[in-house]
Design an enzyme around this catalytic site. Structure first.
Site, mmCIF file in Angstrom:
data_model
loop_
_atom_site.group_PDB
_atom_site.id
_atom_site.type_symbol
_atom_site.label_atom_id
_atom_site.label_comp_id
_atom_site.label_asym_id
_atom_site.label_seq_id
_atom_site.Cartn_x
_atom_site.Cartn_y
_atom_site.Cartn_z
ATOM 1 N N LYS A 13 5.370 1.128 3.013
ATOM 2 C CA LYS A 13 6.363 0.062 2.932
ATOM 3 C C LYS A 13 7.562 0.508 2.081
ATOM 4 O O LYS A 13 7.484 1.542 1.400
ATOM 5 C CB LYS A 13 5.700 -1.190 2.339
ATOM 6 C CG LYS A 13 4.584 -1.760 3.227
ATOM 7 C CD LYS A 13 3.973 -3.002 2.602
ATOM 8 C CE LYS A 13 2.885 -3.601 3.480
ATOM 9 N NZ LYS A 13 2.302 -4.832 2.885
ATOM 10 N N TYR A 53 3.892 -8.987 12.165
ATOM 11 C CA TYR A 53 3.169 -9.955 11.341
ATOM 12 C C TYR A 53 3.087 -11.316 12.039
ATOM 13 O O TYR A 53 3.223 -12.353 11.383
ATOM 14 C CB TYR A 53 3.854 -10.093 9.973
ATOM 15 C CG TYR A 53 3.563 -8.955 9.009
ATOM 16 C CD1 TYR A 53 2.248 -8.574 8.717
ATOM 17 C CD2 TYR A 53 4.594 -8.282 8.346
ATOM 18 C CE1 TYR A 53 1.972 -7.539 7.814
ATOM 19 C CE2 TYR A 53 4.324 -7.243 7.433
ATOM 20 C CZ TYR A 53 3.013 -6.892 7.178
ATOM 21 O OH TYR A 53 2.742 -5.875 6.278
ATOM 22 N N PHE A 61 4.935 -17.549 2.448
ATOM 23 C CA PHE A 61 5.365 -16.263 1.891
ATOM 24 C C PHE A 61 6.118 -15.385 2.890
ATOM 25 O O PHE A 61 6.696 -14.363 2.518
ATOM 26 C CB PHE A 61 4.169 -15.484 1.312
ATOM 27 C CG PHE A 61 3.157 -15.012 2.339
ATOM 28 C CD1 PHE A 61 3.341 -13.815 3.024
ATOM 29 C CD2 PHE A 61 2.022 -15.753 2.607
ATOM 30 C CE1 PHE A 61 2.408 -13.378 3.955
ATOM 31 C CE2 PHE A 61 1.077 -15.322 3.536
ATOM 32 C CZ PHE A 61 1.281 -14.130 4.211
ATOM 33 N N ARG A 89 -8.307 1.735 6.186
ATOM 34 C CA ARG A 89 -8.262 0.535 5.333
ATOM 35 C C ARG A 89 -8.908 0.835 3.988
ATOM 36 O O ARG A 89 -8.460 0.357 2.954
ATOM 37 C CB ARG A 89 -9.008 -0.629 6.000
ATOM 38 C CG ARG A 89 -8.342 -1.169 7.241
ATOM 39 C CD ARG A 89 -7.150 -2.040 6.957
ATOM 40 N NE ARG A 89 -7.515 -3.339 6.420
ATOM 41 C CZ ARG A 89 -6.660 -4.355 6.283
ATOM 42 N NH1 ARG A 89 -5.394 -4.209 6.662
ATOM 43 N NH2 ARG A 89 -7.034 -5.489 5.755
ATOM 44 N N THR A 95 -6.071 -5.748 0.021
ATOM 45 C CA THR A 95 -4.699 -6.247 0.203
ATOM 46 C C THR A 95 -4.011 -6.495 -1.141
ATOM 47 O O THR A 95 -2.858 -6.103 -1.336
ATOM 48 C CB THR A 95 -4.719 -7.555 1.035
ATOM 49 O OG1 THR A 95 -5.361 -7.272 2.282
ATOM 50 C CG2 THR A 95 -3.325 -8.076 1.286
ATOM 51 N N ARG A 106 -3.619 1.523 -3.087
ATOM 52 C CA ARG A 106 -3.134 0.324 -3.788
ATOM 53 C C ARG A 106 -3.729 0.213 -5.193
ATOM 54 O O ARG A 106 -3.067 -0.265 -6.116
ATOM 55 C CB ARG A 106 -3.453 -0.922 -2.964
ATOM 56 C CG ARG A 106 -2.587 -1.021 -1.697
ATOM 57 C CD ARG A 106 -3.226 -1.950 -0.703
ATOM 58 N NE ARG A 106 -2.372 -2.260 0.434
ATOM 59 C CZ ARG A 106 -2.821 -2.882 1.524
ATOM 60 N NH1 ARG A 106 -4.085 -3.240 1.617
ATOM 61 N NH2 ARG A 106 -2.002 -3.138 2.513
ATOM 62 N N ASN A 116 2.563 -4.032 -2.203
ATOM 63 C CA ASN A 116 1.297 -3.290 -2.135
ATOM 64 C C ASN A 116 1.389 -1.959 -1.387
ATOM 65 O O ASN A 116 0.400 -1.430 -0.883
ATOM 66 C CB ASN A 116 0.156 -4.184 -1.624
ATOM 67 C CG ASN A 116 0.403 -4.673 -0.206
ATOM 68 O OD1 ASN A 116 1.425 -4.364 0.396
ATOM 69 N ND2 ASN A 116 -0.548 -5.428 0.323
ATOM 70 N N HIS A 119 0.623 -0.312 4.594
ATOM 71 C CA HIS A 119 -0.011 -1.162 5.602
ATOM 72 C C HIS A 119 -0.959 -0.307 6.433
ATOM 73 O O HIS A 119 -0.652 0.843 6.729
ATOM 74 C CB HIS A 119 1.046 -1.773 6.541
ATOM 75 C CG HIS A 119 0.419 -2.356 7.777
ATOM 76 N ND1 HIS A 119 -0.105 -3.629 7.806
ATOM 77 C CD2 HIS A 119 0.163 -1.808 8.999
ATOM 78 C CE1 HIS A 119 -0.641 -3.842 8.999
ATOM 79 N NE2 HIS A 119 -0.491 -2.757 9.748
ATOM 80 N N GLU A 130 -0.136 -2.405 17.277
ATOM 81 C CA GLU A 130 0.889 -1.994 16.308
ATOM 82 C C GLU A 130 1.507 -0.647 16.692
ATOM 83 O O GLU A 130 2.711 -0.448 16.564
ATOM 84 C CB GLU A 130 0.271 -1.936 14.899
ATOM 85 C CG GLU A 130 -0.084 -3.334 14.403
ATOM 86 C CD GLU A 130 -0.921 -3.362 13.121
ATOM 87 O OE1 GLU A 130 -1.223 -2.282 12.570
ATOM 88 O OE2 GLU A 130 -1.264 -4.469 12.669
HETATM 89 P P1 IDP Z 1 -3.079 -6.499 4.942
HETATM 90 O O1 IDP Z 1 -1.711 -5.925 4.675
HETATM 91 O O2 IDP Z 1 -4.098 -5.951 3.969
HETATM 92 O O3 IDP Z 1 -3.515 -6.389 6.381
HETATM 93 P P2 IDP Z 1 -2.485 -9.335 5.399
HETATM 94 O O4 IDP Z 1 -3.354 -10.492 4.964
HETATM 95 O O5 IDP Z 1 -2.356 -9.085 6.866
HETATM 96 O O6 IDP Z 1 -2.991 -8.061 4.609
HETATM 97 O O7 IDP Z 1 -1.045 -9.629 4.796
HETATM 98 C C1 IDP Z 1 0.066 -8.865 5.164
HETATM 99 C C2 IDP Z 1 0.924 -8.574 3.961
HETATM 100 O O8 IDP Z 1 1.570 -9.776 3.556
HETATM 101 C C3 IDP Z 1 0.139 -8.112 2.740
HETATM 102 O O9 IDP Z 1 -0.028 -6.711 2.737
HETATM 103 C C4 IDP Z 1 0.992 -8.594 1.593
HETATM 104 O O10 IDP Z 1 1.979 -7.622 1.249
HETATM 105 C C5 IDP Z 1 1.663 -9.804 2.144
HETATM 106 N N1 IDP Z 1 0.985 -11.033 1.732
HETATM 107 C C6 IDP Z 1 -0.165 -11.527 2.190
HETATM 108 N N2 IDP Z 1 -0.478 -12.695 1.595
HETATM 109 C C7 IDP Z 1 0.530 -12.939 0.728
HETATM 110 C C8 IDP Z 1 0.797 -14.006 -0.177
HETATM 111 O O11 IDP Z 1 0.031 -14.975 -0.311
HETATM 112 N N3 IDP Z 1 1.940 -13.885 -0.905
HETATM 113 C C9 IDP Z 1 2.788 -12.834 -0.774
HETATM 114 N N4 IDP Z 1 2.584 -11.825 0.085
HETATM 115 C C10 IDP Z 1 1.460 -11.875 0.818
#
Ligand code: IDP
Length: 153
Positions: A13, A53, A61, A89, A95, A106, A116, A119, A130
């Site tokens: 990212k 997404y 968010f 992963r 996450t 991470r 973080n 991805h 994707e």
């Molecule tokens: P992942 O990246 O581990 O697959 P996802 O739940 O798909 O996780 O979320 C996508 C991205 O959105 C996360 O990597 C994170 O950067 C962001 N994200 C997820 N939930 C939140 C939140 O509650 N607040 C802010 N950012 C979030």
């Protein structure tokens, strides 16, 4: 598809690119034995992020996350190898960086959920979706790695 040709989409990212973590992230996948089959820098736009997404569009968010994801280049990559989706992963970590074990990307390089660093696809089906979203068919290079016989029995 043989188990050795499973593919996953891994992205660094904008925070990871800005912080100069690209080579360290690529290196973790290389050293594990995974094969790089596509790589490019991408300046993402709203359309791409809304597709990528899709499950998060409309969540509170999302606008901030999309604006962060557009704030600089993203390094998009595709890796190939046995169990690469699940292992990818686990190389990334949880996450939320605060819940990620040391030794994961991470867990070593991040603190906040919205920064973080990387991805990774969460299933073989999302990986395919994707990869097709971020890359054209001709961007994916099929090549024989000379390491294969030392990695796979
Ligand atoms: P992942 O990246 O581990 O697959 P996802 O739940 O798909 O996780 O979320 C996508 C991205 O959105 C996360 O990597 C994170 O950067 C962001 N994200 C997820 N939930 C939140 C939140 O509650 N607040 C802010 N950012 C979030």
């Amino acid at each position: 598809m043989s188990s050795q040709t499973e593919r996953t989409f891994i992205a660094v990212k904008p925070d990871g690119v800005q912080r100069g973590l690209v080579s360290q992230i690529l290196s973790r996948f290389e050293k594990r034995g995974y094969k790089l089959v596509a790589i490019k820098l991408v300046q993402a736009d709203d359309k791409l992020l809304e597709q990528h997404y899709a499950e998060h569009v409309g969540k509170p968010f999302f606008p901030k996350m999309a604006s962060f994801m557009k704030s600089g280049p993203i390094l998009a990559t595709v890796w190939e190898g046995k169990d690469v989706v699940k292992q990818g992963r686990s190389i990334l970590g949880a996450t939320n960086p605060l819940a990620s074990a040391p030794g994961t990307i991470r867990g070593d390089f991040g603190v906040d959920l919205g920064r973080n660093v990387c991805h990774g696809s969460d299933s073989v089906e999302s990986a395919e979706r994707e990869i097709n979203l971020w890359f054209k068919k001709e961007d994916l290079i099929s090549w024989e790695s000379n390491q294969a016989k030392w990695l796979y029995e």
